[in-house]
Design a protein around this motif. Structure first.
Motif, PDB file in Angstrom:
ATOM      1  N   GLY A 108      -0.075  17.008  -3.236  1.00 33.37           N
ATOM      2  CA  GLY A 108      -0.777  17.221  -4.609  1.00 33.37           C
ATOM      3  C   GLY A 108      -1.462  18.425  -4.718  1.00 33.37           C
ATOM      4  N   ASP A 109      -1.304  19.205  -6.286  1.00 36.08           N
ATOM      5  CA  ASP A 109      -1.696  20.074  -6.619  1.00 36.08           C
ATOM      6  C   ASP A 109      -4.049  20.007  -7.408  1.00 36.08           C
ATOM      7  OD1 ASP A 109      -1.308  18.514  -8.913  1.00 36.08           O
ATOM      8  OD2 ASP A 109      -1.558  20.556 -10.076  1.00 36.08           O
ATOM      9  N   LYS A 110      -3.359  18.901  -7.465  1.00 31.64           N
ATOM     10  CA  LYS A 110      -4.747  18.051  -8.047  1.00 31.64           C
ATOM     11  C   LYS A 110      -5.656  17.655  -6.562  1.00 31.64           C
ATOM     12  CE  LYS A 110      -3.392  16.779 -12.637  1.00 31.64           C
ATOM     13  NZ  LYS A 110      -1.875  17.227 -12.857  1.00 31.64           N
ATOM     14  N   ASP A 111      -5.361  17.324  -5.855  1.00 31.98           N
ATOM     15  CA  ASP A 111      -6.374  16.253  -4.753  1.00 31.98           C
ATOM     16  C   ASP A 111      -6.586  17.672  -4.001  1.00 31.98           C
ATOM     17  OD1 ASP A 111      -5.054  13.590  -4.789  1.00 31.98           O
ATOM     18  OD2 ASP A 111      -3.175  14.128  -3.750  1.00 31.98           O
ATOM     19  N   ALA A 129      -3.188  11.680   0.616  1.00 28.54           N
ATOM     20  CA  ALA A 129      -2.365  11.944   0.406  1.00 28.54           C
ATOM     21  C   ALA A 129      -1.124  12.599   0.918  1.00 28.54           C
ATOM     22  CB  ALA A 129      -1.638  10.920   0.008  1.00 28.54           C
ATOM     23  N   ILE A 130      -0.351  13.226   2.006  1.00 25.05           N
ATOM     24  CA  ILE A 130       0.537  13.911   2.000  1.00 25.05           C
ATOM     25  C   ILE A 130       1.739  13.518   2.381  1.00 25.05           C
ATOM     26  CG2 ILE A 130      -1.361  15.631   2.675  1.00 25.05           C
ATOM     27  CD1 ILE A 130       0.017  16.216   5.073  1.00 25.05           C
ATOM     28  N   LEU A 131       2.632  13.967   2.632  1.00 27.05           N
ATOM     29  CA  LEU A 131       4.614  14.100   3.432  1.00 27.05           C
ATOM     30  C   LEU A 131       4.346  15.029   4.278  1.00 27.05           C
ATOM     31  CD1 LEU A 131       6.599  13.852   0.488  1.00 27.05           C
ATOM     32  CD2 LEU A 131       5.828  11.868   1.916  1.00 27.05           C
ATOM     33  N   SER A 132       5.400  14.828   5.112  1.00 33.29           N
ATOM     34  CA  SER A 132       5.441  15.645   5.944  1.00 33.29           C
ATOM     35  C   SER A 132       4.331  16.083   6.942  1.00 33.29           C
ATOM     36  CB  SER A 132       6.247  17.282   5.896  1.00 33.29           C
ATOM     37  OG  SER A 132       7.410  16.817   4.032  1.00 33.29           O
ATOM     38  N   MET A 133       3.481  15.417   7.656  1.00 40.40           N
ATOM     39  CA  MET A 133       1.999  15.342   8.559  1.00 40.40           C
ATOM     40  C   MET A 133       3.381  16.059   9.599  1.00 40.40           C
ATOM     41  SD  MET A 133      -0.650  12.854   9.416  1.00 40.40           S
ATOM     42  CE  MET A 133      -0.910  12.300   8.030  1.00 40.40           C
ATOM     43  N   HIS A 134       2.382  16.634  10.022  1.00 37.09           N
ATOM     44  CA  HIS A 134       2.763  17.542  11.542  1.00 37.09           C
ATOM     45  C   HIS A 134       3.470  18.505  11.764  1.00 37.09           C
ATOM     46  CE1 HIS A 134      -0.005  15.086  14.060  1.00 37.09           C
ATOM     47  NE2 HIS A 134      -0.500  15.400  13.679  1.00 37.09           N
ATOM     48  N   HIS A 152       0.956  -1.174  -0.511  1.00 27.95           N
ATOM     49  CA  HIS A 152      -0.183  -0.149  -0.374  1.00 27.95           C
ATOM     50  C   HIS A 152       0.852   1.860   0.325  1.00 27.95           C
ATOM     51  CE1 HIS A 152      -2.729  -2.995   1.217  1.00 27.95           C
ATOM     52  NE2 HIS A 152      -3.988  -2.674   1.383  1.00 27.95           N
ATOM     53  N   HIS A 153       1.170   2.462  -1.189  1.00 26.50           N
ATOM     54  CA  HIS A 153       1.624   3.238  -1.624  1.00 26.50           C
ATOM     55  C   HIS A 153       1.287   4.389  -1.911  1.00 26.50           C
ATOM     56  CE1 HIS A 153       5.725   1.151  -1.377  1.00 26.50           C
ATOM     57  NE2 HIS A 153       5.064   0.972  -0.528  1.00 26.50           N
ATOM     58  N   PRO A 154       0.201   5.328  -1.043  1.00 30.52           N
ATOM     59  CA  PRO A 154      -0.377   6.182  -1.894  1.00 30.52           C
ATOM     60  C   PRO A 154      -0.016   6.718  -2.261  1.00 30.52           C
ATOM     61  CG  PRO A 154      -1.217   5.813   0.425  1.00 30.52           C
ATOM     62  CD  PRO A 154      -0.027   4.798   0.417  1.00 30.52           C
ATOM     63  N   ARG A 155       0.142   7.494  -3.275  1.00 31.10           N
ATOM     64  CA  ARG A 155       0.647   8.378  -4.208  1.00 31.10           C
ATOM     65  C   ARG A 155       0.106   9.958  -3.585  1.00 31.10           C
ATOM     66  NH1 ARG A 155       4.109   5.787  -7.802  1.00 31.10           N
ATOM     67  NH2 ARG A 155       4.410   3.748  -6.777  1.00 31.10           N
ATOM     68  N   ILE A 156       0.693  11.070  -3.819  1.00 34.33           N
ATOM     69  CA  ILE A 156       0.591  12.515  -3.873  1.00 34.33           C
ATOM     70  C   ILE A 156      -0.109  12.637  -5.424  1.00 34.33           C
ATOM     71  CG2 ILE A 156       0.996  14.742  -4.909  1.00 34.33           C
ATOM     72  CD1 ILE A 156       2.907  14.416  -2.262  1.00 34.33           C
TER      73      ILE A 156
END
Length: 435
Positions: free
Chosen positions: A418-421, A406-411, A334-338
């Motif tokens: 991502g710009d589309k999400d 899905a995001i990076l650097s949570m907290h 399970h690798h959710p993508r931006i």
């Protein structure tokens, strides 16, 4: 490894929605500002605020209540019955960070400093060497409140130079009490000077503030980045991302002629600290709104029980995109993508509320919206956090599904999506609220 389900070729994307997310983030440095901005947008769409202490009438239309840093808004279509079910989007307005203590003024070695307490679970190193403003809610002697925003570099938590900590690049260790107190001036501190400063900034008379809920926040504006501006970097995406999408979705649903349920947005405070407050998901706010909404339309206890039995809630919060530098931290399948669309969050130990039936609700909304979607589950060696989802399900007996983006650097002070999400999430929520 990808887990996205492809969107139909006709799935739309409108960057204007993401532009508006940046505006919303900038306008919402605190939960109090976030709900005020949400209320402003709802007012513009024809919703009206109800006072909790006033009697409610059951006429159709858009309504909302505000309590502190929380907001519950709903739209009653024409011709609904007392037992008509609710479709609820749940989110939270708070984010981890630094909050001002009751006695904030102190000095050390010629520096004026502000005493702060850690709220939630911030990524501590991300707060170092950032230009910070000051914002929050001021409580006045006459019982009223006023929002404060000092949107300029005012505070800073300075990091120790590498020359004085030669091992810092082998592992930074921060003492939560000693190392995270920001500086904001030189000289000796005097009791009451921070609040006196806040009074002047807010245009208030000296001595009028008797209580405060203030926090430091990064003043760097949200922005696009990347080769083709395919990323958005900004503060408080966890979880103002979902609040923004929820407001937009509720307004869009209120203009639809296809409603078979009552659409609701519940934006709670204090999720990051357990949700146990009068404005948290574990408090009475949502339940009271549901009870009073049914009663104002002439409904009985039986009608409310029937409505809740058929109601569904999407608990929308951010989740972890696969990190390109730490892929081993994620579940290998399970690798959710931006920019891969909203994620369905699953945990069999009920840290998330999703089950198979809930998955079907989510998939139906995504397919109707024409948006891609993904699944998220934690690595078995890395226990996951939790959300308002299980609380909503247990407290109200409502079928609840945990979703997010899905995001990076949570907290972190500055998270990445991502710009589309944002557009994908809002479209999925519209389809869900329309039933």
């Amino acid at each position: 490894m990808t887990t996205s389900t492809a969107a139909p070729a006709s799935a739309p994307f409108d960057r204007a929605h993401t532009d508006d997310l940046l505006t919303f983030l900038a306008a919402s440095p605190t939960p109090y500002h976030a709900v005020a901005e949400a209320a402003r947008r709802l007012d513009g769409a024809g919703f009206r605020q109800l006072a909790e202490e006033a009697a409610w009438e059951g006429t159709p239309g858009g309504k909302y209540v505000l309590r502190g840093g929380a907001l519950v808004a709903w739209y009653v279509p024409e011709g609904v019955e007392a037992h008509t079910p609710f479709r609820i989007v749940g989110a939270h307005t708070d984010s981890p960070g630094l909050r001002v203590k009751p006695q904030p003024d102190f000095s050390a070695h010629g520096f004026r400093q502000v005493a702060v307490e850690l709220y939630g679970g911030p990524l501590l190193n991300s707060w170092l060497d950032r230009d910070l403003g000051l914002a929050g809610r001021l409580s006045l002697r006459d019982g009223s409140t006023k929002l404060l925003t000092v949107d300029r570099p005012l505070l800073r938590v300075p990091q120790l130079a590498v020359h004085l900590d030669r091992g810092v690049n082998d592992g930074l260790k921060l003492d939560r009490q000693r190392h995270l107190q920001p500086v904001w001036g030189l000289g000796e501190a005097h009791e009451g000077e921070l609040i006196a400063f806040a009074e002047r900034e807010a245009g208030l008379e000296e001595g009028s503030v008797t209580g405060w809920d203030l926090l430091a926040y990064p003043v760097e504006a949200p922005a696009y980045l990347g080769r083709e501006n395919e990323f958005v970097a900004g503060p408080r995406m966890d979880n103002l991302f979902s609040v923004h999408s929820g407001v937009a979705a509720l307004i869009a649903a209120s203009r639809s002629g296809e409603l078979s349920s009552i659409p609701v947005l519940a934006a709670f405070d204090h999720e990051e600290t357990g949700s146990q407050s009068d404005t948290g998901a574990d408090g009475p706010l949502l339940g009271n709104v549901v009870k009073r909404s049914v009663a104002s339309r002439g409904g009985s206890y039986e009608d409310r029980a029937r409505a809740l039995a058929s109601s569904v809630s999407l608990s929308s919060d951010t989740g972890h995109a696969v990190h390109p530098n730490y892929a081993e931290k994620h579940d290998p399948t399970h690798h959710p993508r931006i920019n891969g669309g909203p994620i369905l969050k699953v945990n069999v130990n009920n840290r998330y509320a999703t089950d198979g039936a809930g998955r079907s609700v989510f998939v139906a909304a995504a397919e109707r919206a024409g948006t891609p979607y993904q699944s998220f589950v934690s690595n078995n060696s890395m226990p996951c956090g939790t959300t308002i989802g299980p609380i909503t399900a247990a407290r109200h007996g409502i079928k609840t599904v945990d979703i997010g983006v899905a995001i990076l650097s949570m907290h972190s002070v500055r998270e990445l999506c991502g710009d589309k999400d944002p557009y994908y999430l809002a479209n999925t929520l519209v389809a869900f609220l329309e039933g």
